[in-house]
Design an enzyme around this catalytic site. Structure first.
Site, PDB file in Angstrom:
ATOM      1  N   LYS A  59      21.549  33.392   7.222  1.00 17.88           N
ATOM      2  CA  LYS A  59      22.339  34.489   6.641  1.00 17.88           C
ATOM      3  C   LYS A  59      23.716  34.473   7.305  1.00 17.88           C
ATOM      4  CE  LYS A  59      20.212  38.501   5.861  1.00 17.88           C
ATOM      5  NZ  LYS A  59      19.765  39.916   6.024  1.00 17.88           N
TER       6      LYS A  59
ATOM      7  N   GLU B  89      12.665  29.203  13.888  1.00 17.70           N
ATOM      8  CA  GLU B  89      12.915  30.637  13.709  1.00 17.70           C
ATOM      9  C   GLU B  89      12.804  30.990  12.228  1.00 17.70           C
ATOM     10  OE1 GLU B  89      12.879  33.660  14.532  1.00 17.70           O
ATOM     11  OE2 GLU B  89      14.586  33.918  15.877  1.00 17.70           O
ATOM     12  N   ASP B  90      12.560  32.256  11.931  1.00 19.62           N
ATOM     13  CA  ASP B  90      12.455  32.665  10.533  1.00 19.62           C
ATOM     14  C   ASP B  90      13.824  32.851   9.886  1.00 19.62           C
ATOM     15  OD1 ASP B  90      13.017  34.993  11.981  1.00 19.62           O
ATOM     16  OD2 ASP B  90      11.476  36.209  11.012  1.00 19.62           O
TER      17      ASP B  90
ATOM     18  N   ASP C 188       8.999  40.546   7.731  1.00 17.94           N
ATOM     19  CA  ASP C 188       8.270  41.788   7.537  1.00 17.94           C
ATOM     20  C   ASP C 188       9.162  42.992   7.300  1.00 17.94           C
ATOM     21  OD1 ASP C 188       7.977  43.627  10.460  1.00 17.94           O
ATOM     22  OD2 ASP C 188       9.137  41.780  10.382  1.00 17.94           O
TER      23      ASP C 188
ATOM     24  N   PHE D  99      17.937  42.580   2.639  1.00 15.08           N
ATOM     25  CA  PHE D  99      16.801  42.670   3.542  1.00 15.08           C
ATOM     26  C   PHE D  99      15.639  41.938   2.883  1.00 15.08           C
ATOM     27  CE2 PHE D  99      13.040  44.408   5.532  1.00 15.08           C
ATOM     28  CZ  PHE D  99      13.382  44.254   6.862  1.00 15.08           C
TER      29      PHE D  99
ATOM     30  N   ARG E  81       4.308  40.242   5.725  1.00 16.88           N
ATOM     31  CA  ARG E  81       4.477  38.867   6.220  1.00 16.88           C
ATOM     32  C   ARG E  81       3.627  37.890   5.424  1.00 16.88           C
ATOM     33  NH1 ARG E  81       7.057  39.036  11.216  1.00 16.88           N
ATOM     34  NH2 ARG E  81       6.704  40.892  12.458  1.00 16.88           N
TER      35      ARG E  81
ATOM     36  N   ASP F 279      20.537  35.633  11.395  1.00 20.12           N
ATOM     37  CA  ASP F 279      21.466  36.539  10.736  1.00 20.12           C
ATOM     38  C   ASP F 279      22.660  36.802  11.655  1.00 20.12           C
ATOM     39  OD1 ASP F 279      20.013  38.283  12.421  1.00 20.12           O
ATOM     40  OD2 ASP F 279      18.938  39.166  10.756  1.00 20.12           O
TER      41      ASP F 279
ATOM     42  N   LYS G   4       7.254  36.963  15.714  1.00 25.13           N
ATOM     43  CA  LYS G   4       6.134  36.741  14.848  1.00 25.13           C
ATOM     44  C   LYS G   4       6.582  36.113  13.538  1.00 25.13           C
ATOM     45  CE  LYS G   4       3.790  40.846  16.609  1.00 25.13           C
ATOM     46  NZ  LYS G   4       3.322  42.185  16.285  1.00 25.13           N
ATOM     47  N   GLY G   5       7.824  36.331  13.189  1.00 29.32           N
ATOM     48  CA  GLY G   5       8.307  35.978  11.861  1.00 29.32           C
ATOM     49  C   GLY G   5       8.235  34.523  11.465  1.00 29.32           C
TER      50      GLY G   5
END
Length: 176
Positions: A131, A98-99, A159, A152, A165, A102, A42-43
């Protein structure tokens, strides 16, 4: 958590300016060729929406859902393919959106899935955030907006337990 406890890392204006830069690069690379953009839910949905509005080529959007978080702020270390149904991508230019990259486990899973199941014309990976400090694989995005530290992050699609979000900026929490 209260939004007054957040520290803004990137403003809405900074994000939009960087998206336009990325889109300019992609417009030059694809040079009007058709692209299938795959948004990882969802990100990435907010980022993907803003990005594709700046792309100047025939474009189809697909959506998949992967998960590697247990909820909260920790990754499980395993990628769960919640919904990964895709059309035929053979001989297509594929742009994965993609959001955040990491650990790189989700990115590697998705790239391996595409490479094992399709013979694409090109496959590019684009992430809002990179990241690098937490990377566990050798995956690197072809395009990204910002490199970030090990904080974070929430907002602009990212989220905390499903919330925040909708913030128009990217922020971090001092304490989780």
């Amino acid at each position: 958590m209260n939004t007054k406890d957040l520290k803004i890392l990137y403003t809405e204006e900074q994000i939009q300016a960087k998206i336009k830069e990325l889109a300019d690069e992609m417009n030059k690379f694809y040079n009007g060729e058709e692209v299938v953009a795959i948004c990882v839910l969802k990100g990435a949905v907010i980022f993907a929406t803003d990005l594709v509005r700046n792309l100047n080529m025939p474009l189809k959007m697909e959506f998949i859902r992967l998960s590697s978080y247990n909820g909260g702020t920790t990754t499980s270390g395993k990628v769960n393919a919640v919904d990964i149904s895709l059309p035929d991508l053979n001989d297509k230019n594929v742009l994965i959106i993609e959001d955040i990259v990491d650990t790189g486990l989700t990115a590697k899973f998705l790239l391996d899935f595409i490479h094992c199941n399709f013979h694409t014309k090109s496959t590019k990976f684009c992430s809002l955030l990179d990241k690098k400090i937490t990377r566990k694989t050798d995956v690197e995005p072809d395009y990204y907006c910002f490199e970030v530290d090990d904080k974070f992050l929430i907002g602009y699609g990212l989220d905390y337990d499903g919330y925040y979000r909708n913030l128009p900026y990217i922020a971090y929490m001092e304490k989780v």
